[in-house]
Scaffold this motif. Structure first.
Motif, PDB file in Angstrom:
ATOM      1  N   GLU A 296      -9.705   1.794  -7.975  1.00  0.00           N
ATOM      2  CA  GLU A 296      -9.637   0.323  -7.912  1.00  0.00           C
ATOM      3  C   GLU A 296      -9.369  -0.173  -6.491  1.00  0.00           C
ATOM      4  O   GLU A 296      -9.864  -1.218  -6.071  1.00  0.00           O
ATOM      5  CB  GLU A 296      -8.507  -0.175  -8.836  1.00  0.00           C
ATOM      6  N   SER A 297      -8.574   0.588  -5.753  1.00  0.00           N
ATOM      7  CA  SER A 297      -8.160   0.155  -4.416  1.00  0.00           C
ATOM      8  C   SER A 297      -9.248   0.373  -3.365  1.00  0.00           C
ATOM      9  O   SER A 297      -9.321  -0.380  -2.380  1.00  0.00           O
ATOM     10  CB  SER A 297      -6.922   0.947  -3.968  1.00  0.00           C
ATOM     11  N   GLN A 298     -10.052   1.424  -3.564  1.00  0.00           N
ATOM     12  CA  GLN A 298     -10.918   1.899  -2.480  1.00  0.00           C
ATOM     13  C   GLN A 298     -11.877   0.844  -1.924  1.00  0.00           C
ATOM     14  O   GLN A 298     -12.034   0.733  -0.704  1.00  0.00           O
ATOM     15  CB  GLN A 298     -11.691   3.144  -2.929  1.00  0.00           C
TER      16      GLN A 298
ATOM     17  N   GLY B 206       0.502  -0.121  -7.763  1.00  0.00           N
ATOM     18  CA  GLY B 206       0.154  -0.654  -9.086  1.00  0.00           C
ATOM     19  C   GLY B 206      -1.332  -0.612  -9.384  1.00  0.00           C
ATOM     20  O   GLY B 206      -1.760  -1.102 -10.432  1.00  0.00           O
ATOM     21  N   MET B 207      -2.139  -0.055  -8.516  1.00  0.00           N
ATOM     22  CA  MET B 207      -3.582   0.062  -8.748  1.00  0.00           C
ATOM     23  C   MET B 207      -4.002   1.512  -8.520  1.00  0.00           C
ATOM     24  O   MET B 207      -3.366   2.247  -7.777  1.00  0.00           O
ATOM     25  CB  MET B 207      -4.358  -0.855  -7.781  1.00  0.00           C
ATOM     26  N   THR B 208      -5.105   1.908  -9.169  1.00  0.00           N
ATOM     27  CA  THR B 208      -5.588   3.278  -8.978  1.00  0.00           C
ATOM     28  C   THR B 208      -6.287   3.394  -7.619  1.00  0.00           C
ATOM     29  O   THR B 208      -6.642   2.385  -6.991  1.00  0.00           O
ATOM     30  CB  THR B 208      -6.601   3.662 -10.068  1.00  0.00           C
TER      31      THR B 208
ATOM     32  N   ALA C 288       0.832  -1.207   0.000  1.00  0.00           N
ATOM     33  CA  ALA C 288       0.000   0.000   0.000  1.00  0.00           C
ATOM     34  C   ALA C 288       0.867   1.258   0.000  1.00  0.00           C
ATOM     35  O   ALA C 288       1.935   1.286   0.611  1.00  0.00           O
ATOM     36  CB  ALA C 288      -0.914   0.012   1.221  1.00  0.00           C
ATOM     37  N   VAL C 289       0.356   2.278  -0.685  1.00  0.00           N
ATOM     38  CA  VAL C 289       1.052   3.564  -0.770  1.00  0.00           C
ATOM     39  C   VAL C 289       0.546   4.458   0.367  1.00  0.00           C
ATOM     40  O   VAL C 289      -0.651   4.749   0.454  1.00  0.00           O
ATOM     41  CB  VAL C 289       0.780   4.240  -2.129  1.00  0.00           C
TER      42      VAL C 289
END
Ligand code: SIN
Length: 273
Positions: free
Chosen positions: A216-218, A211-213, A150-151
């Motif tokens: 997409e992540s939410q 690697g995901m927007t 995770a960012v």
């Protein structure tokens, strides 16, 4: 010294008795406190008297003092974070579930929060055990999360765009020279001391999976945020002046409850690198 350790819930948290933390503690007592922290995730002390120097000295028994990059205003003690709520504040420090300062590449391992002035009612702090949160997931979800990272960044809680200083007494860096700090951490980590796996995401610092927007992540993040703080993973601490909460920032989330809008609440916090 002979310390007592009394759990306060079945999930996490224990009250420590028989210690005056302002004293020069022997190594055995420090080891027992550290073990209690590892066993219970967050430990509490009552009726302590800590000035700035004894607060720092107690903290140093567990590691290096961490200097928070966003609470620097040239003050005399850069290791201290003053968590203040004044009557009428619309927001407080830590009002959403989080682990502290996870935008750092190596986030602080723990924090020691000391109560100087607290309201007669309200202003409690909640804690949530992230070992239990991980262990309660299905095998399928554990497999899904295993490779994810995770960012984390601090753009929601500092910098001019955060706009928090106008809403609360506790001030944070919002100057134009501020730059966000960002790091990527595994969603599931192994605790470096206990070896146990725990969830490591929080809604204050995490923005997306690597690697995901964000979009997409939410949905999965929202599921994890709700799951991570199910009541059976939590405890609630009621403060008195002189109380201390010492939490393991690696495997515990916390939240300051903003439920008293009339009274002051003044706390002082150190963090351990
Ligand atoms: C924090 O997030 O460190 C503040 C917690 C509190 O004031 O209860």
């Amino acid at each position: 010294m002979s310390i007592t350790v009394t759990p306060i819930t079945g999930a996490l948290g224990a009250e420590i008795g028989g210690v005056n933390v302002a004293e020069d503690l022997d190594d055995g007592t420090v080891a027992a406190i550290r073990q209690a922290l590892l066993d219970h995730g967050v430990i509490f002390f009552r009726d302590q008297t800590l000035d700035v120097e004894s607060h720092k000295a107690f903290t140093r028994r567990f590691g290096e003092l961490f200097v928070h990059p966003n609470f620097q205003f040239g003050q005399e003690n850069p290791e201290m974070v003053y968590v203040r709520r004044e009557p009428g504040d619309a927001k407080v420090v830590g009002g959403d579930w989080h682990a502290d300062t996870t935008m750092m590449a190596t986030p602080p391992m723990a924090a020691i929060l000391y109560a100087m002035e607290v309201p007669a009612v309200g202003g409690d702090t909640l804690f949530a055990n992230q070992y239990l949160a991980y262990e309660a997931l299905s095998d399928g979800m554990k497999r899904l999360l295993a490779p994810l990272r995770a960012v984390h960044n601090d753009s929601r809680v500092a910098g001019p765009q955060a706009g928090l200083n106008a809403q609360r007494a506790s001030q944070i860096r919002e100057d134009d020279a501020w730059r966000k700090t960002e790091s990527i951490h595994p969603v599931v980590r192994s605790h470096p001391e206990t070896g146990r796996k725990h969830l490591f995401v929080n809604r204050v610092y995490v923005h997306n999976f690597e690697g995901m927007t964000v979009a997409e992540s939410q949905p999965l993040l929202d599921y994890l945020y709700a799951h991570a703080v199910r009541p059976e993973f939590t405890c609630r601490f009621r403060w008195r002046p002189g109380s201390i909460a010492f939490w393991d920032n690696r495997c515990v989330l916390h939240l300051a409850v903003h439920d008293n809008h009339d009274d002051a609440r003044h706390m002082r916090r150190t963090q351990i690198a």
